[in-house]
Design a protein around this motif. Sequence first.
Motif, PDB file in Angstrom:
ATOM      1  N   SER A 106       0.189  -8.218-107.382  1.00  0.00           N
ATOM      2  CA  SER A 106      -0.716  -9.236-107.910  1.00  0.00           C
ATOM      3  C   SER A 106       0.058 -10.228-108.757  1.00  0.00           C
ATOM      4  O   SER A 106       0.836  -9.836-109.638  1.00  0.00           O
ATOM      5  N   VAL A 107      -0.162 -11.499-108.479  1.00  0.00           N
ATOM      6  CA  VAL A 107       0.439 -12.584-109.254  1.00  0.00           C
ATOM      7  C   VAL A 107      -0.697 -13.367-109.893  1.00  0.00           C
ATOM      8  O   VAL A 107      -1.596 -13.843-109.174  1.00  0.00           O
ATOM      9  N   PRO A 108      -0.735 -13.489-111.208  1.00  0.00           N
ATOM     10  CA  PRO A 108      -1.824 -14.238-111.855  1.00  0.00           C
ATOM     11  C   PRO A 108      -2.010 -15.623-111.252  1.00  0.00           C
ATOM     12  O   PRO A 108      -1.056 -16.386-111.081  1.00  0.00           O
ATOM     13  N   GLY A 109      -3.254 -15.904-110.856  1.00  0.00           N
ATOM     14  CA  GLY A 109      -3.578 -17.189-110.258  1.00  0.00           C
ATOM     15  C   GLY A 109      -3.397 -17.249-108.767  1.00  0.00           C
ATOM     16  O   GLY A 109      -3.776 -18.250-108.145  1.00  0.00           O
ATOM     17  N   GLN A 110      -2.844 -16.199-108.146  1.00  0.00           N
ATOM     18  CA  GLN A 110      -2.576 -16.219-106.704  1.00  0.00           C
ATOM     19  C   GLN A 110      -3.216 -15.051-105.961  1.00  0.00           C
ATOM     20  O   GLN A 110      -2.846 -14.751-104.837  1.00  0.00           O
ATOM     21  N   GLY A 111      -4.142 -14.355-106.580  1.00  0.00           N
ATOM     22  CA  GLY A 111      -4.840 -13.275-105.899  1.00  0.00           C
ATOM     23  C   GLY A 111      -4.100 -11.951-105.973  1.00  0.00           C
ATOM     24  O   GLY A 111      -3.036 -11.825-106.589  1.00  0.00           O
ATOM     25  N   THR A 112      -4.698 -10.968-105.300  1.00  0.00           N
ATOM     26  CA  THR A 112      -4.155  -9.604-105.302  1.00  0.00           C
ATOM     27  C   THR A 112      -4.019  -9.110-103.865  1.00  0.00           C
ATOM     28  O   THR A 112      -4.871  -9.394-103.023  1.00  0.00           O
TER      29      THR A 112
END
Length: 405
Positions: free
Chosen positions: A382-388
């Motif tokens: 998971s990358v904050p702002g880019q989904g999971t």
Amino acid sequence: MPKRERVLRMSVEQPLWRALTAYRVLTMFYAVGLFATAYDRFPRPGVAIGFYVVLCAWTLATLPKVANAASCTKRFLAADLTIALAGVLLTRAADAADRIEAGGPTLPSIWTAGSVLAFAIKGGWRWAAFASTLVAAANVVERGAPTRDTVHNVVLVWVASIAIGYVVEVARASERTLARALEIEAATRERERLARDIHDGVLQVLAMVQRRATVLGGEAEELGRMAGEQEVALRTLVSGGLVPVSRVCEDAAQGALVRAVDEPDDDGAPVDLRPLLARYAGGRVTLSEPGAPVPLPPAAGRELADAVGAALDNVRRHVGEDARAWILLEDEPDAVIVTVRDEGPGIPEGRLAQAEGEGRLGVALSIRGRLRDIGGTAEVVSVPGQGTEVELTVPKGAVSKTAKR
């Protein structure tokens, strides 16, 4: 299908009983052979012959008695030791005094050690010390004085029997400890399975009731508050200590027994994973799959599909009911890989560990727990702002081994 009871038998002690059985028979023939080779030097061979008749009959008739700890009763041990002591004391009545003083063997010879070892295996080192002390006293009386050879033989039997008795006690304690460890492991796995089911059903319903009731307000708000309290209490129970162990541990004649209730073996034909995942596809969930079937054992297929469902539930819960998600099914030569991706804000670093500590076990049990049970792995990227992205990997070798267990 009904569950079945599986019994695991563990016994370090049982091989000792088998060895003792062979030892008694071999030493019986050895004692008779010693007498046969020196028959002409016995002034009263009739006494020896009478003893050997009793010894052979007793040894062969009582072979079942030394088959295990349950059969080897105290009454048998007392009678067996009595015969051994009688044979030692009868040596002076059957053999010549000069041969006895020169260190000649007793009538039962090393057969006597088998009686002492039976005490050691049955009751531990204390019983062994008692029996070997009586044998030592009988040998001293038979010799008339504690000669060097007599003391050497007595000390050897004494040390060996006490050592074996101590080893048996340690082995029994180890068996009980191992049985308890297996019970705890089985209880933990059963507990995780129940926790997954609870998380997938009851907890989510309670959470939904709380959210909807809060929106409605009025009397429903009180119902929502109660549902929230029950959700917290249930999460605490799920993530708390081990449930009481329902397995049975017994220290029986053949060692420690562990009884565990297993799910029935799933020997059905492999199922195609694609239809199992197709039920999740819809307007907001896109499924990409191979054109050919993706076969998996039924149990593994169900667990993998349920893990995908748990991942989508997390998307709806944390991103929103209208959130879009994508499922990608890949059939690789050595593994089946299912990837679930959403368009949400992502998961902050450390949030999963914090949620697990709070009793929110959606990823820990509903996803990773299911994959672990079928020999697979679950990775959350998971990358904050880019989904999971949740990647579920099931090696085909691990699946086949799990199916055969």
